[in-house]
Design a protein around this motif. Structure first.
Motif, PDB file in Angstrom:
ATOM      1  N   VAL A  15       0.272 -28.179 -23.027  1.00 30.98           N
ATOM      2  CA  VAL A  15       1.389 -27.318 -23.566  1.00 30.98           C
ATOM      3  C   VAL A  15       0.902 -25.363 -23.264  1.00 30.98           C
ATOM      4  CG1 VAL A  15       0.477 -26.495 -25.716  1.00 30.98           C
ATOM      5  CG2 VAL A  15       2.599 -26.455 -25.099  1.00 30.98           C
ATOM      6  N   LEU A  16       1.488 -25.212 -22.588  1.00 31.82           N
ATOM      7  CA  LEU A  16       1.227 -24.087 -22.229  1.00 31.82           C
ATOM      8  C   LEU A  16       1.839 -23.169 -23.274  1.00 31.82           C
ATOM      9  CD1 LEU A  16       0.782 -21.675 -19.803  1.00 31.82           C
ATOM     10  CD2 LEU A  16       3.184 -21.388 -19.710  1.00 31.82           C
ATOM     11  N   VAL A  17       0.990 -22.528 -24.007  1.00 27.59           N
ATOM     12  CA  VAL A  17       1.776 -21.439 -25.097  1.00 27.59           C
ATOM     13  C   VAL A  17       1.905 -19.735 -24.671  1.00 27.59           C
ATOM     14  CG1 VAL A  17       1.244 -21.056 -27.515  1.00 27.59           C
ATOM     15  CG2 VAL A  17       0.389 -23.252 -27.115  1.00 27.59           C
ATOM     16  N   VAL A  18       2.529 -19.043 -25.261  1.00 28.00           N
ATOM     17  CA  VAL A  18       2.728 -17.850 -24.423  1.00 28.00           C
ATOM     18  C   VAL A  18       3.036 -17.176 -25.886  1.00 28.00           C
ATOM     19  CG1 VAL A  18       3.226 -18.139 -22.177  1.00 28.00           C
ATOM     20  CG2 VAL A  18       4.968 -17.645 -24.446  1.00 28.00           C
ATOM     21  N   CYS A  19       2.638 -15.892 -25.600  1.00 28.50           N
ATOM     22  CA  CYS A  19       3.136 -15.080 -27.237  1.00 28.50           C
ATOM     23  C   CYS A  19       3.374 -13.343 -26.837  1.00 28.50           C
ATOM     24  CB  CYS A  19       1.737 -14.500 -28.190  1.00 28.50           C
ATOM     25  SG  CYS A  19       1.714 -13.633 -29.623  1.00 28.50           S
ATOM     26  N   GLY A  20       4.359 -13.627 -27.341  1.00 25.51           N
ATOM     27  CA  GLY A  20       4.903 -12.039 -26.231  1.00 25.51           C
ATOM     28  C   GLY A  20       6.629 -11.816 -27.261  1.00 25.51           C
ATOM     29  N   GLY A  21       7.512 -11.155 -25.853  1.00 24.78           N
ATOM     30  CA  GLY A  21       9.047 -10.906 -26.103  1.00 24.78           C
ATOM     31  C   GLY A  21       9.564 -12.000 -24.637  1.00 24.78           C
ATOM     32  N   ASP A  22      10.659 -11.297 -24.668  1.00 27.31           N
ATOM     33  CA  ASP A  22      11.807 -12.130 -23.343  1.00 27.31           C
ATOM     34  C   ASP A  22      11.252 -12.046 -22.284  1.00 27.31           C
ATOM     35  OD1 ASP A  22      13.445 -13.392 -25.592  1.00 27.31           O
ATOM     36  OD2 ASP A  22      14.230 -10.935 -25.221  1.00 27.31           O
ATOM     37  N   GLY A  23      10.184 -11.255 -22.169  1.00 29.05           N
ATOM     38  CA  GLY A  23       9.902 -10.866 -20.564  1.00 29.05           C
ATOM     39  C   GLY A  23       8.608 -11.465 -20.464  1.00 29.05           C
ATOM     40  N   MET A  24       7.478 -11.878 -21.631  1.00 31.61           N
ATOM     41  CA  MET A  24       7.104 -12.845 -21.621  1.00 31.61           C
ATOM     42  C   MET A  24       7.105 -14.547 -21.302  1.00 31.61           C
ATOM     43  SD  MET A  24       4.176 -13.217 -21.448  1.00 31.61           S
ATOM     44  CE  MET A  24       2.420 -12.043 -21.758  1.00 31.61           C
ATOM     45  N   VAL A  25       8.679 -14.905 -21.697  1.00 38.07           N
ATOM     46  CA  VAL A  25       8.944 -16.050 -22.178  1.00 38.07           C
ATOM     47  C   VAL A  25       9.474 -15.821 -20.463  1.00 38.07           C
ATOM     48  CG1 VAL A  25      11.084 -17.608 -22.665  1.00 38.07           C
ATOM     49  CG2 VAL A  25       9.568 -16.378 -24.478  1.00 38.07           C
ATOM     50  N   HIS A  26      10.409 -15.284 -19.961  1.00 39.24           N
ATOM     51  CA  HIS A  26      11.123 -15.235 -18.735  1.00 39.24           C
ATOM     52  C   HIS A  26       9.275 -15.498 -17.321  1.00 39.24           C
ATOM     53  CE1 HIS A  26      13.103 -14.063 -14.854  1.00 39.24           C
ATOM     54  NE2 HIS A  26      12.406 -13.499 -15.044  1.00 39.24           N
ATOM     55  N   ALA A  27       8.601 -14.869 -17.774  1.00 39.03           N
ATOM     56  CA  ALA A  27       7.214 -15.448 -16.667  1.00 39.03           C
ATOM     57  C   ALA A  27       6.458 -16.315 -17.081  1.00 39.03           C
ATOM     58  CB  ALA A  27       5.975 -14.196 -16.916  1.00 39.03           C
ATOM     59  N   ALA A  28       7.184 -16.967 -18.078  1.00 43.49           N
ATOM     60  CA  ALA A  28       6.352 -18.376 -18.205  1.00 43.49           C
ATOM     61  C   ALA A  28       7.894 -19.562 -17.941  1.00 43.49           C
ATOM     62  CB  ALA A  28       6.121 -18.567 -19.528  1.00 43.49           C
ATOM     63  N   LEU A  29       9.023 -19.288 -17.885  1.00 40.83           N
ATOM     64  CA  LEU A  29       9.644 -20.224 -17.317  1.00 40.83           C
ATOM     65  C   LEU A  29       9.700 -19.950 -15.549  1.00 40.83           C
ATOM     66  CD1 LEU A  29      13.093 -18.958 -19.501  1.00 40.83           C
ATOM     67  CD2 LEU A  29      11.139 -21.124 -19.966  1.00 40.83           C
ATOM     68  N   GLN A  30       9.166 -19.185 -14.486  1.00 39.02           N
ATOM     69  CA  GLN A  30       9.014 -19.214 -13.768  1.00 39.02           C
ATOM     70  C   GLN A  30       7.985 -20.502 -13.289  1.00 39.02           C
ATOM     71  OE1 GLN A  30      11.279 -17.188 -12.441  1.00 39.02           O
ATOM     72  NE2 GLN A  30      11.962 -16.945 -14.146  1.00 39.02           N
ATOM     73  N   VAL A  31       6.368 -20.875 -14.127  1.00 36.34           N
ATOM     74  CA  VAL A  31       5.227 -21.968 -13.839  1.00 36.34           C
ATOM     75  C   VAL A  31       6.418 -23.250 -13.835  1.00 36.34           C
ATOM     76  CG1 VAL A  31       4.086 -19.863 -13.375  1.00 36.34           C
ATOM     77  CG2 VAL A  31       4.507 -21.225 -15.749  1.00 36.34           C
ATOM     78  N   VAL A  32       7.048 -23.172 -15.238  1.00 39.16           N
ATOM     79  CA  VAL A  32       7.403 -24.286 -16.498  1.00 39.16           C
ATOM     80  C   VAL A  32       8.274 -24.518 -15.663  1.00 39.16           C
ATOM     81  CG1 VAL A  32       5.608 -23.479 -18.476  1.00 39.16           C
ATOM     82  CG2 VAL A  32       7.699 -23.397 -18.255  1.00 39.16           C
ATOM     83  N   ALA A  33       9.411 -24.343 -15.168  1.00 49.25           N
ATOM     84  CA  ALA A  33      10.931 -25.226 -14.576  1.00 49.25           C
ATOM     85  C   ALA A  33      10.318 -26.096 -12.795  1.00 49.25           C
ATOM     86  CB  ALA A  33      11.880 -23.674 -14.101  1.00 49.25           C
ATOM     87  N   GLU A  34      10.960 -27.022 -13.805  1.00 48.03           N
ATOM     88  CA  GLU A  34      11.271 -28.659 -12.931  1.00 48.03           C
ATOM     89  C   GLU A  34       9.475 -29.396 -12.962  1.00 48.03           C
ATOM     90  OE1 GLU A  34      13.392 -27.262  -9.780  1.00 48.03           O
ATOM     91  OE2 GLU A  34      14.917 -28.057 -10.717  1.00 48.03           O
ATOM     92  N   LYS A  35       8.710 -28.429 -14.153  1.00 47.56           N
ATOM     93  CA  LYS A  35       7.370 -29.503 -14.101  1.00 47.56           C
ATOM     94  C   LYS A  35       7.568 -29.453 -15.563  1.00 47.56           C
ATOM     95  CE  LYS A  35       5.676 -26.797 -10.775  1.00 47.56           C
ATOM     96  NZ  LYS A  35       6.435 -25.926 -10.366  1.00 47.56           N
ATOM     97  N   SER A  36       5.969 -30.556 -15.617  1.00 44.41           N
ATOM     98  CA  SER A  36       6.047 -31.783 -16.747  1.00 44.41           C
ATOM     99  C   SER A  36       5.879 -30.576 -17.699  1.00 44.41           C
ATOM    100  CB  SER A  36       5.182 -32.791 -16.212  1.00 44.41           C
ATOM    101  OG  SER A  36       4.013 -31.901 -15.805  1.00 44.41           O
ATOM    102  N   VAL A  37       5.278 -29.803 -18.036  1.00 44.49           N
ATOM    103  CA  VAL A  37       3.886 -28.825 -19.071  1.00 44.49           C
ATOM    104  C   VAL A  37       5.142 -28.241 -20.290  1.00 44.49           C
ATOM    105  CG1 VAL A  37       2.618 -27.595 -19.473  1.00 44.49           C
ATOM    106  CG2 VAL A  37       2.098 -28.380 -17.257  1.00 44.49           C
ATOM    107  N   PRO A  38       5.227 -28.893 -21.163  1.00 46.29           N
ATOM    108  CA  PRO A  38       5.758 -27.490 -21.647  1.00 46.29           C
ATOM    109  C   PRO A  38       5.384 -26.263 -22.632  1.00 46.29           C
ATOM    110  CG  PRO A  38       4.898 -29.524 -23.558  1.00 46.29           C
ATOM    111  CD  PRO A  38       4.229 -29.715 -21.926  1.00 46.29           C
ATOM    112  N   LEU A  39       6.271 -25.974 -23.024  1.00 45.51           N
ATOM    113  CA  LEU A  39       6.101 -24.677 -23.429  1.00 45.51           C
ATOM    114  C   LEU A  39       6.098 -24.224 -24.545  1.00 45.51           C
ATOM    115  CD1 LEU A  39       5.784 -21.821 -22.415  1.00 45.51           C
ATOM    116  CD2 LEU A  39       8.487 -21.321 -22.265  1.00 45.51           C
ATOM    117  N   GLY A  40       5.611 -23.448 -25.061  1.00 44.86           N
ATOM    118  CA  GLY A  40       5.324 -23.132 -26.844  1.00 44.86           C
ATOM    119  C   GLY A  40       5.229 -21.473 -26.793  1.00 44.86           C
TER     120      GLY A  40
END
Length: 246
Positions: A15-40
Motif C-alpha cells: 500500500v502507498l500511505v499518504v498523510c496530508g490534505g487533498d493536495g497530497m492525495v492529488h499527488a498520490a493519485l498521479q502515481v497509483v492511477a491504473e496501477k496495482s498498488v492501493p492508496l491509504g
C-alpha cells in the motif's frame, strides 16, 4: 513530490500511505492511477474533501491508520485532464478563483478560509460565458461557474455535486447561471447541505466525457490544485485506483 511517490511504489509495496490534505492525495493519485498498488489516506489537511467523501476518519489519525490495516481497498473511478488525474472536484469560474485566493491565504485554517475567500472574490466578480459539452451534447452558459465532480464536495465540505459517487461510472456536473451577489450568498449557505441544486439558477448534468471552453481566461482547479486554462477535456476512467475505505 510526484517523483518521491513514484519511487515509493517502484518496488510494488502492499500500500502507498499518504498523510496530508487533498493536495497530497492529488499527488498520490498521479502515481497509483491504473496501477496495482492501493492508496491509504490519513487526512491532515485544510479541506480533506477526498477523504470526507469516502468516509475516512478526518480528525483521528489512529482510526484512519487502523482503516488501512483492516479495511478494504475499494476500486474507485478517477477523472483525467490531459495527463493529470483527479479524484474529487474540478472547478472553473468563480469557484476556481476562490480556490486560488484560498491557496494564497495563510489564515484562518479550515472551512473559514474558504468562506472568507468567497466573500472577497464575490465583490468584484462578473458572470462568465461557457460552452459545456457533455458526451457530445453542447450547453451554453452565462454564469458563475461549472463544477465537475467525481465525489461530492470541495472547499472543506461544500457539497457542490451532492449526488456524485466515485464508483458509478459517471461524472456529475453543477452549472450555476448568473445571479446577483446577494442571491449567490444565499445559495452559498445551502451548499454545505447540497440543497443549492434546487435553486432555479442551478443545472445538473451527468456524463463521462466533458469539454469546457470559455471566451474568458479561466484556470481550472482540481483537488484544490491548479490545472490548465480552458478549454479542457475531462474523461472518466472507471475503477482507475484502489483506495482503502471503511
Amino acid at each position: 513530490m510526484t517523483a518521491v511517490l513514484a519511487a515509493a511504489i517502484a518496488d510494488q509495496p502492499d500500500v502507498l500511505v499518504v498523510c496530508g490534505g487533498d493536495g497530497m492525495v492529488h499527488a498520490a493519485l498521479q502515481v497509483v492511477a491504473e496501477k496495482s498498488v492501493p492508496l491509504g489516506v490519513v487526512p491532515a489537511g485544510t479541506g480533506n474533501d477526498f477523504a470526507r467523501s469516502l468516509g475516512i476518519p478526518l480528525h483521528d489519525p489512529a482510526a484512519a491508520s487502523r482503516l488501512i490495516r483492516t479495511g478494504t481497498a475499494r476500486p474507485l473511478d478517477l477523472a483525467r485532464v490531459g495527463q493529470t488525474w483527479f479524484g474529487s472536484v474540478l472547478a472553473c469560474g468563480f469557484d476556481s478563483r476562490v480556490n486560488a485566493r484560498t491557496n494564497r491565504m495563510r489564515w484562518p485554517r479550515g472551512r473559514s478560509r474558504y468562506t472568507l475567500a468567497t466573500f472577497a472574490e464575490l465583490a468584484g466578480f462578473r458572470p462568465l460565458d461557457f460552452v459545456v459539452e457533455v458526451d457530445g451534447v453542447s450547453h451554453d452558459l452565462t454564469g458563475m461557474f461549472v463544477a465537475v465532480g467525481n465525489t461530492a464536495s470541495y472547499g472543506g465540505g461544500m457539497r457542490i455535486c451532492p449526488d456524485a459517487v466515485p464508483d458509478d461510472g459517471h461524472l456529475d456536473l453543477t452549472l450555476v447561471s448568473a445571479v446577483p451577489r446577494l442571491e449567490m450568498l444565499r445559495m452559498f449557505s445551502a451548499v454545505y447541505k447540497g440543497t443549492h441544486v434546487h435553486h432555479p439558477a442551478v443545472r445538473t448534468l451527468r456524463g463521462q466525457t466533458i469539454r469546457i471552453s470559455s471566451t474568458t481566461d479561466i484556470v481550472a482547479y482540481a483537488d484544490g490544485e491548479p490545472l490548465n486554462a480552458l478549454p479542457l477535456t475531462i474523461t472518466l476512467h472507471p475503477a482507475a485506483a484502489q483506495v482503502f475505505t471503511p
